[in-house]
Design a protein around this motif. Structure first.
Motif, PDB file in Angstrom:
ATOM      1  N   PRO A 177       7.047  -2.172  -4.642  1.00  0.00           N
ATOM      2  CA  PRO A 177       5.898  -1.533  -3.989  1.00  0.00           C
ATOM      3  C   PRO A 177       5.828  -0.025  -4.196  1.00  0.00           C
ATOM      4  O   PRO A 177       4.738   0.534  -4.381  1.00  0.00           O
ATOM      5  CB  PRO A 177       6.071  -1.891  -2.508  1.00  0.00           C
ATOM      6  CG  PRO A 177       7.474  -2.327  -2.359  1.00  0.00           C
ATOM      7  CD  PRO A 177       7.885  -2.903  -3.668  1.00  0.00           C
TER       8      PRO A 177
ATOM      9  N   GLU B 203       4.441   0.581  -7.569  1.00  0.00           N
ATOM     10  CA  GLU B 203       2.998   0.369  -7.581  1.00  0.00           C
ATOM     11  C   GLU B 203       2.261   1.592  -7.041  1.00  0.00           C
ATOM     12  O   GLU B 203       1.197   1.970  -7.535  1.00  0.00           O
ATOM     13  CB  GLU B 203       2.643  -0.867  -6.761  1.00  0.00           C
ATOM     14  CG  GLU B 203       2.973  -2.184  -7.441  1.00  0.00           C
ATOM     15  CD  GLU B 203       2.200  -2.348  -8.733  1.00  0.00           C
ATOM     16  OE1 GLU B 203       0.957  -2.471  -8.682  1.00  0.00           O
ATOM     17  OE2 GLU B 203       2.838  -2.315  -9.815  1.00  0.00           O
ATOM     18  N   HIS B 204       2.837   2.226  -6.031  1.00  0.00           N
ATOM     19  CA  HIS B 204       2.239   3.462  -5.505  1.00  0.00           C
ATOM     20  C   HIS B 204       2.290   4.571  -6.548  1.00  0.00           C
ATOM     21  O   HIS B 204       1.292   5.284  -6.763  1.00  0.00           O
ATOM     22  CB  HIS B 204       2.967   3.899  -4.245  1.00  0.00           C
ATOM     23  CG  HIS B 204       2.648   5.305  -3.832  1.00  0.00           C
ATOM     24  ND1 HIS B 204       1.390   5.702  -3.416  1.00  0.00           N
ATOM     25  CD2 HIS B 204       3.420   6.434  -3.829  1.00  0.00           C
ATOM     26  CE1 HIS B 204       1.394   6.995  -3.151  1.00  0.00           C
ATOM     27  NE2 HIS B 204       2.619   7.459  -3.393  1.00  0.00           N
TER      28      HIS B 204
ATOM     29  N   ASN C  10      -1.674   2.401  -7.920  1.00  0.00           N
ATOM     30  CA  ASN C  10      -2.353   1.147  -7.599  1.00  0.00           C
ATOM     31  C   ASN C  10      -2.520   0.912  -6.096  1.00  0.00           C
ATOM     32  O   ASN C  10      -3.433   0.197  -5.685  1.00  0.00           O
ATOM     33  CB  ASN C  10      -1.588  -0.033  -8.207  1.00  0.00           C
ATOM     34  CG  ASN C  10      -1.573   0.026  -9.724  1.00  0.00           C
ATOM     35  OD1 ASN C  10      -2.518   0.509 -10.334  1.00  0.00           O
ATOM     36  ND2 ASN C  10      -0.505  -0.460 -10.343  1.00  0.00           N
ATOM     37  N   ILE C  11      -1.632   1.479  -5.288  1.00  0.00           N
ATOM     38  CA  ILE C  11      -1.730   1.333  -3.833  1.00  0.00           C
ATOM     39  C   ILE C  11      -1.338   2.645  -3.181  1.00  0.00           C
ATOM     40  O   ILE C  11      -0.702   3.507  -3.798  1.00  0.00           O
ATOM     41  CB  ILE C  11      -0.830   0.189  -3.293  1.00  0.00           C
ATOM     42  CG1 ILE C  11       0.645   0.444  -3.656  1.00  0.00           C
ATOM     43  CG2 ILE C  11      -1.290  -1.165  -3.810  1.00  0.00           C
ATOM     44  CD1 ILE C  11       1.613  -0.601  -3.076  1.00  0.00           C
ATOM     45  N   SER C  12      -1.712   2.799  -1.920  1.00  0.00           N
ATOM     46  CA  SER C  12      -1.363   4.019  -1.191  1.00  0.00           C
ATOM     47  C   SER C  12       0.108   3.980  -0.787  1.00  0.00           C
ATOM     48  O   SER C  12       0.748   2.913  -0.787  1.00  0.00           O
ATOM     49  CB  SER C  12      -2.231   4.150   0.057  1.00  0.00           C
ATOM     50  OG  SER C  12      -1.871   3.154   1.009  1.00  0.00           O
TER      51      SER C  12
ATOM     52  N   GLU D 248       0.544   1.657   2.179  1.00  0.00           N
ATOM     53  CA  GLU D 248       0.567   0.244   1.788  1.00  0.00           C
ATOM     54  C   GLU D 248       1.909  -0.123   1.168  1.00  0.00           C
ATOM     55  O   GLU D 248       2.455  -1.210   1.417  1.00  0.00           O
ATOM     56  CB  GLU D 248      -0.566  -0.040   0.798  1.00  0.00           C
ATOM     57  CG  GLU D 248      -1.950  -0.010   1.418  1.00  0.00           C
ATOM     58  CD  GLU D 248      -3.054  -0.092   0.377  1.00  0.00           C
ATOM     59  OE1 GLU D 248      -4.074  -0.763   0.652  1.00  0.00           O
ATOM     60  OE2 GLU D 248      -2.899   0.509  -0.714  1.00  0.00           O
ATOM     61  N   ALA D 249       2.456   0.782   0.366  1.00  0.00           N
ATOM     62  CA  ALA D 249       3.747   0.526  -0.274  1.00  0.00           C
ATOM     63  C   ALA D 249       4.852   0.409   0.768  1.00  0.00           C
ATOM     64  O   ALA D 249       5.711  -0.480   0.695  1.00  0.00           O
ATOM     65  CB  ALA D 249       4.071   1.636  -1.257  1.00  0.00           C
TER      66      ALA D 249
ATOM     67  N   GLU E 286       4.567  -0.424   3.972  1.00  0.00           N
ATOM     68  CA  GLU E 286       4.407  -1.654   4.743  1.00  0.00           C
ATOM     69  C   GLU E 286       4.855  -2.867   3.940  1.00  0.00           C
ATOM     70  O   GLU E 286       5.473  -3.793   4.475  1.00  0.00           O
ATOM     71  CB  GLU E 286       2.954  -1.820   5.200  1.00  0.00           C
ATOM     72  CG  GLU E 286       2.555  -0.854   6.296  1.00  0.00           C
ATOM     73  CD  GLU E 286       3.499  -0.902   7.491  1.00  0.00           C
ATOM     74  OE1 GLU E 286       3.799  -2.015   7.979  1.00  0.00           O
ATOM     75  OE2 GLU E 286       3.964   0.178   7.912  1.00  0.00           O
ATOM     76  N   ALA E 287       4.543  -2.879   2.637  1.00  0.00           N
ATOM     77  CA  ALA E 287       4.961  -3.988   1.786  1.00  0.00           C
ATOM     78  C   ALA E 287       6.482  -4.047   1.692  1.00  0.00           C
ATOM     79  O   ALA E 287       7.090  -5.136   1.733  1.00  0.00           O
ATOM     80  CB  ALA E 287       4.354  -3.843   0.400  1.00  0.00           C
TER      81      ALA E 287
END
Length: 314
Positions: free
Chosen positions: A258, A261-262, A266-268, A271-272, A274-275
Motif C-alpha cells: 500500500p 501504491e501511494h 495511485n492512492i492517498s 488510504e495506504a 488504512e490498507a
C-alpha cells in the motif's frame, strides 16, 4: 506482564512466541534484564521471518539498536532484501548461534511470531532433497515469466496434492514445491511426512503471548501510524528504487504494497495507511489462530485481559 526468571534453569533455551504488536519483544527484553540482574548472561535470537531483512527495520518492527540496551542479539536485520530467506537457512544459522551461546554460558531467548520457525526449532525440520542450481534457475525463471498463477498451474499438473495445500498467491512456497518435484520426481509433501532432522531445542521453557484481539488491533493501528512518522515511507521508497522482484519475501512485508501504491501516486497516504492497518490486523488474526491451535503441550499461555502498547517493537 513478566516472566519469572526463577522459571528459567541454567543452560535452558527460552522460546517466546506471539502475534505482531503483541508485546513479545518487550517481554523478552525484560526477561533478559531480569536474568542479568541475577548475574546470568542472556541474549535474544530472532524468530521472525521478516525481521531478518536489514532494509525494513521500521516496517517489520525490528528493534532499534538502542532498544536492545546492551543485550546481545542475533539474526536481526542480517539479510538483504534481494534474497529469499528460508527456514532451512535460519535453522543452520541458529545452530551456529546456539554453539556460541553454550560456549559463553548464556541463556538464549528466542522471540518472534513466525510459527514455522518455532515448529522447526522445537520439533525438527523435514529433510529435503538437494536441488541442483540449474533447477533453481529454471523454476525462478518460470516465476519471473508466469508469476504465482502460472506456477500454481504447473504445480497442479505435476503435484496436485501439494498445489491444493499451497495458496495460489504464495510464490515462495510454489517455487519450493516445484523445485523439489523437478529435482526428485516426488512431492514435497512426501518429504514432509517422512523423518525429520533432530530438533535443536526439544524442551525447555516455552511461552506464547495471546493478547485480547480487540486490544491487539488497537495497538496495531497505533503502531503503524508511528511507523509512518518514523520513516516507513522512506524505507519503501528505497526498496522501490532497487527495482526488486515483487515476488521476494521482503517486498511482501506488511505495509510495503500500500505504501508503494501511494508513492506511485495511485492512492492517498491516508488510504495506504488504512490498507496497511487492515492487512496487519488480518495477519494478526491468522497468527493468533495458529498460535492457539499449533502451540499446545509444553507451551505456557500468557493471556492478558488487557493489552498495552508502549512502543513495543513486535
Amino acid at each position: 506482564m513478566r516472566i519469572d526468571p526463577a522459571k528459567i534453569g541454567e543452560g535452558e533455551v527460552v522460546l517466546i512466541a506471539g502475534p505482531t504488536a503483541g508485546g513479545k519483544t518487550r517481554l523478552a527484553l525484560d526477561l533478559a534484564a531480569a536474568l542479568a540482574t541475577g548475574g546470568r548472561r542472556a541474549c535474544l535470537v530472532n524468530a521472525d521471518s521478516m525481521q531478518v531483512y536489514g532494509d525494513l527495520r521500521i516496517l517489520t518492527a525490528r528493534p532499534a539498536r538502542e532498544e536492545f540496551a546492551g543485550v546481545a542479539h542475533h539474526l536481526f536485520g542480517h539479510v538483504d532484501a534481494g534474497e529469499a530467506y528460508s527456514v532451512g537457512r535460519w535453522i543452520a544459522e541458529v545452530e551456529e548461534v546456539l554453539a556460541g551461546v553454550r560456549q559463553r554460558g548464556e541463556t538464549a531467548i528466542f522471540v518472534g511470531g513466525t510459527g514455522l520457525y518455532f515448529k522447526a526449532l522445537s520439533e525438527g525440520i523435514s529433510s529435503m532433497p538437494d536441488v541442483p542450481e540449474a533447477v533453481r534457475e529454471e523454476v525462478r525463471a518460470l516465476a519471473a515469466r508466469e508469476g504465482a498463477q502460472g506456477l500454481a498451474r504447473r504445480l497442479i499438473e505435476c503435484d496436485p496434492q501439494a498445489a491444493a495445500a499451497i495458496r495460489p498467491s504464495d510464490t515462495q512456497r510454489l517455487v519450493r514445491a516445484l523445485e523439489v518435484n523437478r529435482a526428485s520426481g516426488r512431492s514435497i509433501l512426501a518429504f514432509q511426512r517422512e523423518g525429520r532432522e533432530r530438533a535443536l531445542v526439544p524442551d525447555g521453557p516455552r511461552f506464547v503471548l495471546l493478547p485480547a484481539r480487540e486490544a491487539l488491533y488497537a495497538a496495531i493501528d497505533r503502531r503503524f501510524e508511528a511507523m509512518v512518522e518514523e520513516g516507513a515511507l522512506e524505507e519503501v521508497r528505497s526498496l522501490l528504487a532497487r527495482e526488486l522482484s515483487s515476488d521476494l519475501p521482503a517486498m511482501k512485508a506488511i505495509g510495503v504494497r500500500p505504501l508503494a501504491e501511494h508513492l506511485r501516486g495511485n492512492i492517498s497516504l491516508g488510504e495506504a495507511v488504512e490498507a496497511a492497518k487492515t492487512e496487519s490486523r488480518r495477519y494478526a488474526k491468522r497468527q493468533l489462530t495458529w498460535l492457539r491451535h499449533q502451540l499446545g503441550e509444553g507451551w505456557e499461555r500468557l493471556e492478558p485481559a488487557a493489552h498495552t502498547a508502549s512502543g513495543e517493537t513486535a
